[in-house]
Scaffold this motif. Sequence first.
Motif, short mmCIF file in Angstrom:
data_model
loop_
_atom_site.label_atom_id
_atom_site.label_comp_id
_atom_site.label_asym_id
_atom_site.label_seq_id
_atom_site.Cartn_x
_atom_site.Cartn_y
_atom_site.Cartn_z
N LYS A 112 60.52 -35.76 13.04
CA LYS A 112 61.73 -36.98 13.84
C LYS A 112 60.88 -38.38 13.19
O LYS A 112 61.34 -39.53 13.58
N ASP A 113 59.46 -38.67 12.75
CA ASP A 113 59.26 -39.19 11.98
C ASP A 113 60.42 -40.41 10.69
O ASP A 113 60.09 -41.63 10.18
N PHE A 114 61.37 -39.60 10.18
CA PHE A 114 62.71 -39.35 9.42
C PHE A 114 63.58 -39.65 10.25
O PHE A 114 65.11 -39.35 9.20
N ASP A 115 63.74 -39.56 11.32
CA ASP A 115 65.36 -39.38 11.90
C ASP A 115 65.69 -38.14 12.28
O ASP A 115 66.61 -37.94 11.86
N ILE A 116 65.14 -36.86 11.62
CA ILE A 116 65.58 -35.61 11.86
C ILE A 116 64.99 -34.28 12.90
O ILE A 116 64.32 -34.75 13.06
N PRO A 117 66.51 -33.58 12.94
CA PRO A 117 66.25 -33.31 14.62
C PRO A 117 64.85 -31.71 14.22
O PRO A 117 64.56 -31.59 13.26
N ASP A 118 64.15 -31.56 15.32
CA ASP A 118 62.87 -31.44 15.22
C ASP A 118 63.43 -29.22 14.30
O ASP A 118 62.82 -29.13 13.64
N LYS A 119 64.36 -28.88 14.74
CA LYS A 119 64.39 -27.54 15.03
C LYS A 119 65.88 -26.88 13.48
O LYS A 119 66.24 -26.54 13.70
N LYS A 157 51.75 -35.95 -0.56
CA LYS A 157 50.84 -35.73 -0.09
C LYS A 157 51.55 -34.89 1.97
O LYS A 157 51.06 -34.26 2.88
N ARG A 158 52.26 -36.24 2.40
CA ARG A 158 52.25 -36.04 4.15
C ARG A 158 53.61 -35.64 3.81
O ARG A 158 53.79 -35.71 5.60
N ILE A 159 54.32 -35.44 2.92
CA ILE A 159 55.73 -35.95 3.03
C ILE A 159 56.36 -34.18 3.10
O ILE A 159 56.34 -34.04 3.94
N LEU A 160 55.41 -33.07 2.59
CA LEU A 160 55.20 -32.41 1.97
C LEU A 160 55.94 -30.79 3.71
O LEU A 160 56.76 -30.47 2.93
N PRO A 161 54.97 -31.70 4.24
CA PRO A 161 54.76 -30.13 5.59
C PRO A 161 56.10 -30.70 6.48
O PRO A 161 56.40 -30.14 7.18
N VAL A 162 57.05 -31.54 6.03
CA VAL A 162 57.90 -32.01 6.77
C VAL A 162 59.12 -30.95 5.87
O VAL A 162 60.33 -30.72 6.61
N PHE A 163 59.19 -30.60 4.66
CA PHE A 163 59.64 -30.31 3.74
C PHE A 163 59.66 -27.95 4.08
O PHE A 163 58.83 -27.57 4.92
N ASP A 164 61.12 -27.92 4.06
CA ASP A 164 61.09 -26.15 4.27
C ASP A 164 61.22 -25.10 3.51
O ASP A 164 60.92 -24.13 2.96
#
Length: 357
Positions: free
Chosen positions: A179-186, A256-263
């Motif tokens: 959500k921090d990058f305006d991306i829906p959660d699922k 390193k804080r952004i990598l967890p956003v990736f699947d």
Amino acid sequence: MTTLNSGGIENYLLRFLRTYEGQIQPLIICKGNEFGELEEEYKKLKNIHLIKMNVGYFDLPSYIRIFKLIKASDFDSVCDFTGNFSGLTLLAANLARVKKRISFYRGSSNHFEETFFKLSYNKMMRFLVQKNATKILSNSRTAIEYFYPHIKSDNPKFQVIYNGIDAKIFEDVKPFAKKDFDIPDKTFVVGHTGRYDVAKNHKTIIKIAEELCGKYEDIYFVLCGKGTDTHLNSYVSSNPVLKERMKILGYRNDVKRILPVFDLFLFPSLTEGQPNSLIEAMVSGLPIVASNINPILETTPEEIHSELVAPLDVSGFCQKIESFYHERTRLNEKNYSQWAKGHFDGDKLFNQFFNEL
């Protein structure tokens, strides 16, 4: 060095000097006449001295200045990270009678237009490296095989020292959320980190994104890296398929804080030295879809080598990503964090380089 702009060489050296802070008194010459984004981070190191110089290919006055600086400073060792272009630096160090003269190759191929003149100059510089270096290091076997194809593998003058990673910095972080990058959660997020450069193959990433975003409504792409915003924003913002679902973040010092956003981590490079970004992704536990070039084969577990894709095979990359998209339980099965931490242990690998110095 060339500059202190954020890149594989610059981040490697910064991590190394932090590890041995207080044990080394480093003087860094930036031959590109600028420092860059990492200047302030370097300046935090104890006893460091930074110098800018505008050093050209046949810039005799600058190399005389480098010789005088080396001679006056009484260095224990001189290391040049510019591959073949370290030839004149190491000649100056040899003339100044520095005992340890090291060339550290950080790329595995030439990064210039191969004209007759440039190749001739390159060959001459490589000759100077061989004659004046006491040790020739590389962060991949591929680089030594490319630049010195006739050297025997047991030649003690040559050594491969892989990139070291301090895994702890990826454990104690406050991760961003989608959500921090305006991306829906699922949604399913495919990420890439790396500066904008031909070698990083952003054109193929765009083609992959256009195909998958056009096919699935819940796939998003996130790109980090210097220059990605300036080179890609206008195209992406005008593309009806990508403008809402490709996030271009530009240079970030908090990857390193952004990598967890990736699947999933996508890395279709055309050429590499040894890819720090890919190692960081694996340390973070991300499954990867990457190109099958030799430096990546050196950097990944053997069991996934058959799954790597030719760098320009858009269809092949899409199929690999889709297989994860449809079977998301496989994401956890492709966690190579422990393997990467063991193979790229910073303490062990930085110590190898320290011992050479």
